[in-house]
Design a protein around this motif. Structure first.
Motif, PDB file in Angstrom:
ATOM      1  N   GLU A 144     -59.353 -24.531  -5.609  1.00  0.00           N
ATOM      2  CA  GLU A 144     -60.048 -24.936  -6.755  1.00  0.00           C
ATOM      3  C   GLU A 144     -59.038 -25.288  -7.824  1.00  0.00           C
ATOM      4  OE1 GLU A 144     -63.116 -22.461  -7.852  1.00  0.00           O
ATOM      5  OE2 GLU A 144     -64.336 -22.554  -5.865  1.00  0.00           O
ATOM      6  N   ARG A 145     -58.103 -24.490  -7.761  1.00  0.00           N
ATOM      7  CA  ARG A 145     -56.954 -24.620  -9.003  1.00  0.00           C
ATOM      8  C   ARG A 145     -56.065 -25.627  -8.844  1.00  0.00           C
ATOM      9  NH1 ARG A 145     -56.476 -19.381 -12.746  1.00  0.00           N
ATOM     10  NH2 ARG A 145     -58.539 -19.206 -12.974  1.00  0.00           N
ATOM     11  N   ASN A 146     -56.098 -26.375  -7.600  1.00  0.00           N
ATOM     12  CA  ASN A 146     -54.974 -27.274  -6.822  1.00  0.00           C
ATOM     13  C   ASN A 146     -53.787 -26.415  -6.977  1.00  0.00           C
ATOM     14  OD1 ASN A 146     -56.925 -29.295  -6.503  1.00  0.00           O
ATOM     15  ND2 ASN A 146     -56.796 -29.933  -8.703  1.00  0.00           N
ATOM     16  N   MET A 147     -53.681 -25.321  -6.315  1.00  0.00           N
ATOM     17  CA  MET A 147     -52.381 -24.620  -6.267  1.00  0.00           C
ATOM     18  C   MET A 147     -51.986 -24.579  -4.844  1.00  0.00           C
ATOM     19  SD  MET A 147     -53.165 -21.225  -8.689  1.00  0.00           S
ATOM     20  CE  MET A 147     -51.524 -20.957  -9.118  1.00  0.00           C
ATOM     21  N   THR A 148     -50.735 -24.516  -4.627  1.00  0.00           N
ATOM     22  CA  THR A 148     -50.197 -24.151  -3.343  1.00  0.00           C
ATOM     23  C   THR A 148     -50.101 -22.576  -2.945  1.00  0.00           C
ATOM     24  OG1 THR A 148     -47.697 -23.922  -3.970  1.00  0.00           O
ATOM     25  CG2 THR A 148     -48.966 -26.274  -3.376  1.00  0.00           C
ATOM     26  N   LEU A 149     -49.857 -22.330  -1.775  1.00  0.00           N
ATOM     27  CA  LEU A 149     -49.483 -20.853  -1.592  1.00  0.00           C
ATOM     28  C   LEU A 149     -48.214 -20.302  -2.392  1.00  0.00           C
ATOM     29  CD1 LEU A 149     -50.016 -20.363   2.156  1.00  0.00           C
ATOM     30  CD2 LEU A 149     -51.207 -19.126   0.435  1.00  0.00           C
ATOM     31  N   ARG A 150     -47.410 -21.145  -2.482  1.00  0.00           N
ATOM     32  CA  ARG A 150     -45.990 -20.796  -3.194  1.00  0.00           C
ATOM     33  C   ARG A 150     -46.496 -20.706  -4.775  1.00  0.00           C
ATOM     34  NH1 ARG A 150     -41.129 -19.979  -1.623  1.00  0.00           N
ATOM     35  NH2 ARG A 150     -41.388 -21.340   0.270  1.00  0.00           N
ATOM     36  N   ASP A 151     -47.290 -21.740  -5.267  1.00  0.00           N
ATOM     37  CA  ASP A 151     -47.600 -21.535  -6.731  1.00  0.00           C
ATOM     38  C   ASP A 151     -48.449 -20.159  -6.986  1.00  0.00           C
ATOM     39  OD1 ASP A 151     -46.684 -24.222  -7.223  1.00  0.00           O
ATOM     40  OD2 ASP A 151     -48.690 -24.901  -6.934  1.00  0.00           O
ATOM     41  N   LEU A 152     -49.282 -19.816  -6.118  1.00  0.00           N
ATOM     42  CA  LEU A 152     -50.089 -18.499  -6.498  1.00  0.00           C
ATOM     43  C   LEU A 152     -49.448 -17.413  -6.488  1.00  0.00           C
ATOM     44  CD1 LEU A 152     -52.531 -17.325  -7.237  1.00  0.00           C
ATOM     45  CD2 LEU A 152     -53.303 -17.441  -4.933  1.00  0.00           C
ATOM     46  N   ALA A 153     -48.424 -17.505  -5.493  1.00  0.00           N
ATOM     47  CA  ALA A 153     -47.482 -16.305  -5.148  1.00  0.00           C
ATOM     48  C   ALA A 153     -46.593 -16.167  -6.260  1.00  0.00           C
ATOM     49  CB  ALA A 153     -46.632 -16.450  -3.701  1.00  0.00           C
ATOM     50  N   ASP A 154     -46.046 -17.139  -6.727  1.00  0.00           N
ATOM     51  CA  ASP A 154     -45.009 -17.053  -7.944  1.00  0.00           C
ATOM     52  C   ASP A 154     -45.763 -16.625  -8.951  1.00  0.00           C
ATOM     53  OD1 ASP A 154     -42.916 -18.112  -6.335  1.00  0.00           O
ATOM     54  OD2 ASP A 154     -43.143 -20.069  -7.386  1.00  0.00           O
ATOM     55  N   ILE A 156     -45.604 -12.216  -5.909  1.00  0.00           N
ATOM     56  CA  ILE A 156     -45.508 -11.793  -4.525  1.00  0.00           C
ATOM     57  C   ILE A 156     -45.062 -12.692  -3.506  1.00  0.00           C
ATOM     58  CG2 ILE A 156     -47.392 -10.007  -4.856  1.00  0.00           C
ATOM     59  CD1 ILE A 156     -49.469 -11.977  -3.369  1.00  0.00           C
ATOM     60  N   PRO A 157     -44.507 -12.211  -2.416  1.00  0.00           N
ATOM     61  CA  PRO A 157     -43.992 -13.126  -1.542  1.00  0.00           C
ATOM     62  C   PRO A 157     -45.247 -14.316  -0.916  1.00  0.00           C
ATOM     63  CG  PRO A 157     -43.006 -11.178  -1.023  1.00  0.00           C
ATOM     64  CD  PRO A 157     -44.241 -10.993  -1.667  1.00  0.00           C
ATOM     65  N   PHE A 158     -44.820 -15.665  -0.880  1.00  0.00           N
ATOM     66  CA  PHE A 158     -45.907 -16.430  -0.346  1.00  0.00           C
ATOM     67  C   PHE A 158     -46.221 -16.290   0.934  1.00  0.00           C
ATOM     68  CE2 PHE A 158     -42.270 -18.840   1.169  1.00  0.00           C
ATOM     69  CZ  PHE A 158     -42.945 -19.672   2.303  1.00  0.00           C
ATOM     70  N   THR A 159     -45.295 -15.798   1.859  1.00  0.00           N
ATOM     71  CA  THR A 159     -45.638 -15.515   3.104  1.00  0.00           C
ATOM     72  C   THR A 159     -46.895 -14.231   3.201  1.00  0.00           C
ATOM     73  OG1 THR A 159     -43.809 -13.770   3.293  1.00  0.00           O
ATOM     74  CG2 THR A 159     -43.460 -16.052   4.269  1.00  0.00           C
ATOM     75  N   THR A 160     -46.651 -13.308   2.461  1.00  0.00           N
ATOM     76  CA  THR A 160     -47.547 -12.213   2.273  1.00  0.00           C
ATOM     77  C   THR A 160     -48.947 -12.695   1.908  1.00  0.00           C
ATOM     78  OG1 THR A 160     -45.920 -10.734   1.576  1.00  0.00           O
ATOM     79  CG2 THR A 160     -48.159  -9.871   1.014  1.00  0.00           C
ATOM     80  N   LEU A 161     -49.002 -13.746   0.877  1.00  0.00           N
ATOM     81  CA  LEU A 161     -50.316 -14.385   0.567  1.00  0.00           C
ATOM     82  C   LEU A 161     -50.838 -15.251   1.602  1.00  0.00           C
ATOM     83  CD1 LEU A 161     -52.171 -14.913  -1.953  1.00  0.00           C
ATOM     84  CD2 LEU A 161     -50.791 -16.924  -2.706  1.00  0.00           C
ATOM     85  N   GLY A 162     -49.966 -15.725   2.345  1.00  0.00           N
ATOM     86  CA  GLY A 162     -50.487 -16.626   3.637  1.00  0.00           C
ATOM     87  C   GLY A 162     -51.327 -15.668   4.411  1.00  0.00           C
ATOM     88  N   ASN A 163     -50.573 -14.271   4.753  1.00  0.00           N
ATOM     89  CA  ASN A 163     -51.302 -13.420   5.596  1.00  0.00           C
ATOM     90  C   ASN A 163     -52.311 -12.882   4.968  1.00  0.00           C
ATOM     91  OD1 ASN A 163     -49.093 -13.062   7.539  1.00  0.00           O
ATOM     92  ND2 ASN A 163     -47.790 -11.844   6.719  1.00  0.00           N
ATOM     93  N   TYR A 164     -52.726 -12.792   3.847  1.00  0.00           N
ATOM     94  CA  TYR A 164     -53.860 -12.374   3.199  1.00  0.00           C
ATOM     95  C   TYR A 164     -55.047 -13.308   3.400  1.00  0.00           C
ATOM     96  CZ  TYR A 164     -51.359  -8.790   0.212  1.00  0.00           C
ATOM     97  OH  TYR A 164     -50.509  -7.894  -0.279  1.00  0.00           O
ATOM     98  N   GLU A 165     -54.462 -14.648   3.437  1.00  0.00           N
ATOM     99  CA  GLU A 165     -55.565 -15.808   3.529  1.00  0.00           C
ATOM    100  C   GLU A 165     -55.855 -15.813   4.923  1.00  0.00           C
ATOM    101  OE1 GLU A 165     -54.449 -19.519   1.741  1.00  0.00           O
ATOM    102  OE2 GLU A 165     -54.636 -18.891  -0.274  1.00  0.00           O
TER     103      GLU A 165
END
Length: 182
Positions: free
Chosen positions: A12-22, A26-35
């Protein structure tokens, strides 16, 4: 459920995993694991996600479909305000409490009125007055997109936008004067 909600809010915020992780540091790979729900965030991460997206933890975890909890929001806001008031002098705290008490009375009276149209109109005028004060405090850059660099420019902006303030104050005066005659 939480993975879908995080992904949906992020998109909804047009963010990539890396954007949100930054943003959350938190590491973007961790965020991907959450999703993907391969891992579950800890409590502090859930709180950080909820705070960042302006939703309740109950919404993130799928316990509730309503995005925010008014009670949670009010509690958080009043907790922050209370912390700020604890750090100031007693006379400043008293003035701030007086302002809060007066706003509570005004809003409480308005919310008790049965005429929804009149209540909405009154609240809109109140909001415009408070918004004007907030804009001045923020140097007019918040609502008006202008950033005066000198006192002269600030006063000029105030005078340019003062008719809006006057219009809303006059409307409130008329509404309250008519209530006295009812």
């Amino acid at each position: 459920m939480f993975g879908e909600r995080i992904r949906s809010l992020r998109k909804e915020r047009n963010m990539t995993l890396r954007d949100l992780a930054d943003k959350l540091n938190i590491p973007f790979t961790t965020l991907g694991n959450y999703e993907r729900e391969d891992r579950e965030p800890n409590v502090s991460t859930f709180l950080a996600l909820a705070d960042f997206f302006g939703v309740s933890v109950d919404y993130l975890t799928g316990k509730k479909d309503k995005r925010t909890s008014d009670q949670y929001g009010f509690q958080r806001d009043f907790s922050l305000l209370e912390d700020l008031l604890d750090q100031t002098t007693p006379d400043i705290r008293k003035k701030a409490e007086d302002i809060i008490n007066q706003m509570t009375i005004i809003l409480g009276d308005e919310l008790e009125v049965t005429d929804v149209r009149e209540t909405a109109e009154t609240l809109e005028h109140l909001f415009q007055v408070i918004n004007f004060i907030f804009s001045m405090k923020m140097g007019f850059k918040y609502n008006y997109g202008q950033d005066p660099s000198t006192p002269y420019e600030c006063i000029k902006l105030y005078l340019d936008h003062k008719p809006t303030l006057d219009t809303n104050l006059n409307a409130l005066c008329e509404i309250y004067a008519n209530k006295k005659n009812d």
